[in-house]
Enzyme design. Structure first.
Site, PDB file in Angstrom:
ATOM      1  N   GLY A  93       0.849  -1.200   0.000  1.00  0.00           N
ATOM      2  CA  GLY A  93       0.100  -0.081   0.187  1.00  0.00           C
ATOM      3  C   GLY A  93       0.923   1.105  -0.074  1.00  0.00           C
ATOM      4  O   GLY A  93       0.380   2.254  -0.796  1.00  0.00           O
ATOM      5  N   THR A  94       1.945   1.339   0.691  1.00  0.00           N
ATOM      6  CA  THR A  94       2.841   2.485   0.632  1.00  0.00           C
ATOM      7  C   THR A  94       3.352   2.770  -0.511  1.00  0.00           C
ATOM      8  O   THR A  94       3.413   3.872  -1.234  1.00  0.00           O
ATOM      9  CB  THR A  94       3.986   2.186   1.732  1.00  0.00           C
ATOM     10  OG1 THR A  94       3.510   1.947   3.006  1.00  0.00           O
ATOM     11  CG2 THR A  94       4.959   3.312   1.963  1.00  0.00           C
ATOM     12  N   GLN A 203      -7.330   0.687   3.969  1.00  0.00           N
ATOM     13  CA  GLN A 203      -8.236   0.089   5.055  1.00  0.00           C
ATOM     14  C   GLN A 203      -9.736  -0.216   4.613  1.00  0.00           C
ATOM     15  O   GLN A 203     -10.487  -0.763   5.447  1.00  0.00           O
ATOM     16  CB  GLN A 203      -8.196   1.229   6.503  1.00  0.00           C
ATOM     17  CG  GLN A 203      -6.949   1.113   7.178  1.00  0.00           C
ATOM     18  CD  GLN A 203      -6.576  -0.238   7.828  1.00  0.00           C
ATOM     19  OE1 GLN A 203      -7.295  -1.018   8.184  1.00  0.00           O
ATOM     20  NE2 GLN A 203      -5.405  -0.179   8.131  1.00  0.00           N
ATOM     21  N   SER A 223      -4.090  -2.671  -0.375  1.00  0.00           N
ATOM     22  CA  SER A 223      -2.746  -3.434   0.141  1.00  0.00           C
ATOM     23  C   SER A 223      -3.277  -4.886   0.496  1.00  0.00           C
ATOM     24  O   SER A 223      -4.515  -4.933   1.117  1.00  0.00           O
ATOM     25  CB  SER A 223      -2.329  -2.813   1.442  1.00  0.00           C
ATOM     26  OG  SER A 223      -1.330  -3.563   2.024  1.00  0.00           O
ATOM     27  N   HIS A 225      -2.088  -7.346   2.699  1.00  0.00           N
ATOM     28  CA  HIS A 225      -2.132  -7.910   3.956  1.00  0.00           C
ATOM     29  C   HIS A 225      -2.915  -7.086   5.066  1.00  0.00           C
ATOM     30  O   HIS A 225      -3.269  -7.983   6.193  1.00  0.00           O
ATOM     31  CB  HIS A 225      -0.788  -7.613   4.607  1.00  0.00           C
ATOM     32  CG  HIS A 225      -0.286  -6.385   5.117  1.00  0.00           C
ATOM     33  ND1 HIS A 225      -0.278  -5.787   6.419  1.00  0.00           N
ATOM     34  CD2 HIS A 225      -0.004  -5.254   4.387  1.00  0.00           C
ATOM     35  CE1 HIS A 225       0.081  -4.804   6.590  1.00  0.00           C
ATOM     36  NE2 HIS A 225       0.186  -4.278   5.191  1.00  0.00           N
ATOM     37  N   THR A 261      10.263  -7.980 -11.876  1.00  0.00           N
ATOM     38  CA  THR A 261       9.310  -9.218 -12.032  1.00  0.00           C
ATOM     39  C   THR A 261       8.357  -9.189 -10.881  1.00  0.00           C
ATOM     40  O   THR A 261       8.628  -9.062  -9.736  1.00  0.00           O
ATOM     41  CB  THR A 261      10.334 -10.299 -11.817  1.00  0.00           C
ATOM     42  OG1 THR A 261      11.585 -10.236 -12.988  1.00  0.00           O
ATOM     43  CG2 THR A 261       9.706 -11.886 -12.269  1.00  0.00           C
ATOM     44  N   CYS A 347       4.344   3.153  16.519  1.00  0.00           N
ATOM     45  CA  CYS A 347       5.026   2.569  17.662  1.00  0.00           C
ATOM     46  C   CYS A 347       6.258   2.278  17.649  1.00  0.00           C
ATOM     47  O   CYS A 347       6.525   1.404  16.543  1.00  0.00           O
ATOM     48  CB  CYS A 347       4.089   1.466  18.293  1.00  0.00           C
ATOM     49  SG  CYS A 347       4.574   0.526  19.797  1.00  0.00           S
TER      50      CYS A 347
HETATM   51  N1  PLP Z   1      -2.505   3.299   4.367  1.00  0.00           N
HETATM   52  C1  PLP Z   1      -3.346   2.958   5.344  1.00  0.00           C
HETATM   53  C2  PLP Z   1      -4.272   3.602   5.746  1.00  0.00           C
HETATM   54  C3  PLP Z   1      -2.566   1.908   6.221  1.00  0.00           C
HETATM   55  O1  PLP Z   1      -3.397   1.683   7.459  1.00  0.00           O
HETATM   56  C4  PLP Z   1      -1.371   1.290   5.993  1.00  0.00           C
HETATM   57  C5  PLP Z   1      -0.833   0.110   6.775  1.00  0.00           C
HETATM   58  O2  PLP Z   1      -0.476   0.339   7.809  1.00  0.00           O
HETATM   59  C6  PLP Z   1      -0.875   1.592   4.738  1.00  0.00           C
HETATM   60  C7  PLP Z   1      -1.415   2.572   3.947  1.00  0.00           C
HETATM   61  C8  PLP Z   1       0.304   1.085   4.401  1.00  0.00           C
HETATM   62  O3  PLP Z   1       0.349  -0.215   3.733  1.00  0.00           O
HETATM   63  P1  PLP Z   1       1.403  -1.253   3.514  1.00  0.00           P
HETATM   64  O4  PLP Z   1       1.690  -1.659   4.864  1.00  0.00           O
HETATM   65  O5  PLP Z   1       0.879  -2.496   2.608  1.00  0.00           O
HETATM   66  O6  PLP Z   1       2.634  -0.793   2.798  1.00  0.00           O
END
Ligand code: PLP
Length: 401
Positions: A93-94, A203, A223, A225, A261, A347
């Site tokens: 997600g990041t 989320q 994301s 996970h 890849t 944290c």
């Molecule tokens: N955006 C939100 C709202 C999240 O809660 C998170 C993860 O904590 C992320 C982005 C980041 O996603 P990832 O852990 O897949 O990089």
């Protein structure tokens, strides 16, 4: 270590390490941090690990790997109400939000200003700051919802020549409080001002409906996970024609928007998790009841303050505090009692950072320092709300004694 699934109405992972059973009694209520791997995702990943070929190779094994990647793309696209070809896989997600923000600013040649809601995750806030163009915060109301009137005021005074294109980053649902944002309403205002909108829906996916057409956004990050897929896998949906340049360049994979890849096994897990999460969406009604029961019990017995309770929230998330009982003391004591929760805020080394989200909601800092987040998910049992409540009450009376 082996993982088994305990049969029953709700499958709860059993962790067996060195012949010891660890988590049968463990209550895991931190799904907003990571939702444990779903059995469907695990099975799909194990099968994909044996494919052993590059999805860009033209031979049979390569074509099998490509088929796995494209099946995952179709699953993610279907979950977003999108076309397969508009989904770009990333390493989480990041990275998806980094691609959207840094890539859009690059495509606009820096002639833009990024508007960032005050409650964005660091994945968005820090990448917005790294674009090098001016960043303007947009505040939220006390209930944690973006202040649309403030946004409108900023946009009404917008000077396109001087400030460039307005690019708004607004999340779909907040990771700490679960508060759902009026993304479509914000998008309408931004579009009327000639701007673009990026939505971090990390989320929201699997917990509330996510549809890129209804949200009317230009970019949307998800994301794996957070929905019971593997970590380090995600996707960015990009509206066809939206300006975007790659951040990672190389072999031209993912329509040259994210070279490298593909993580075939990770994507197989993501695809399986997204299908399972969509199938299980009706279970959110049960999780909402668990969350509401927990809040009602602790409000009645201990007088907790629930953050964002007046707003529309993710059904399985609660963030609450009891004055005088600090987050880290609660989390550590709960951990020893076999209950995994989080403070919601970042944290490190056992110290909870001040929550920028609760700050933005104007929560008193002393109360914010006492916040904990409980987030249920696919393997939460009906008894979890009572068990969390009982453990919490035990711990808090010990701390306050
Ligand atoms: N955006 C939100 C709202 C999240 O809660 C998170 C993860 O904590 C992320 C982005 C980041 O996603 P990832 O852990 O897949 O990089």
């Amino acid at each position: 270590m082996q993982i088994f699934l305990q049969p029953g109405p709700v499958m709860r992972p059993l962790l067996i390490r060195d012949g010891q059973c660890y988590s049968s009694a463990m209550i895991y209520a931190d799904h907003n941090a990571t939702s444990p791997l779903r059995p469907e995702a695990r099975a799909a990943m194990l099968a994909a690990l044996d494919l052993g070929a590059n999805p860009s190779s033209v031979h049979g094994p390569g074509r099998a790997a490509r088929k796995t990647v494209e099946a995952a793309r179709s699953a993610v696209a279907a979950a977003l109400g999108a076309r397969d070809q508009d989904v770009v896989f990333t390493g989480g997600g990041t990275e998806a939000s980094a691609l959207a923000l840094v890539g859009a600013v690059a495509a606009l040649k820096g002639h833009c200003t990024v508007l960032v809601s005050a409650i964005e995750h660091e994945a968005v806030a820090r990448n917005a700051a790294a674009t090098g163009v001016p960043v303007l915060p947009v505040g939220v109301r006390d209930d944690g919802v973006i202040d649309l009137a403030a946004l409108q005021q900023i946009l009404s005074a917008w000077d396109l020549d001087r400030q460039g294109v307005p690019l708004l980053a607004l999340m779909l649902a907040n990771n700490e409080t679960g508060v759902i944002q009026p993304v479509a309403a914000a998008a309408g205002r931004v579009r009327d001002a000639g701007g673009l909108i990026h939505c971090d829906a990390v989320q929201g996916l699997g917990k509330i409906p996510v549809n890129v057409g209804l949200l009317q956004v230009d970019y949307l990050a998800v994301s794996s996970h957070k929905i019971g897929g593997p970590q380090g896998v995600g996707a960015l949906w990009v509206r066809s024609g939206a300006p975007l340049l790659p951040v990672v360049r190389g072999g031209g994979q993912e329509r040259s928007l994210r070279s490298g890849t593909e993580n075939v096994a990770g994507l197989a897990g993501f695809g399986a998790a997204v299908r399972a999460a969509l199938r299980d969406m009706p279970d959110m009604t049960r999780l909402r009841a668990l969350r509401d029961a927990l809040e009602a019990r602790l409000q009645a017995s201990a007088g907790i303050v629930v953050f964002g309770q007046a707003a529309d929230r993710l059904p399985q998330t609660t963030n609450f505090a009891l004055p005088g009982v600090r987050s880290e003391s609660q989390m550590m004591a709960l951990d020893l009692d076999g209950v995994a929760v989080s403070s919601g805020a970042a944290c490190s080394s056992g110290k909870v950072a001040r929550s920028t989200v609760l700050d933005a909601m104007r929560v008193d800092p002393d109360l914010a320092a006492c916040a904990i987040r409980v987030s249920f998910g696919w393997n939460s049992a009906d008894s979890d709300a009572d068990q969390v409540a009982e453990a919490w009450q035990r711990i808090v009376s010990r701390i306050l004694a």
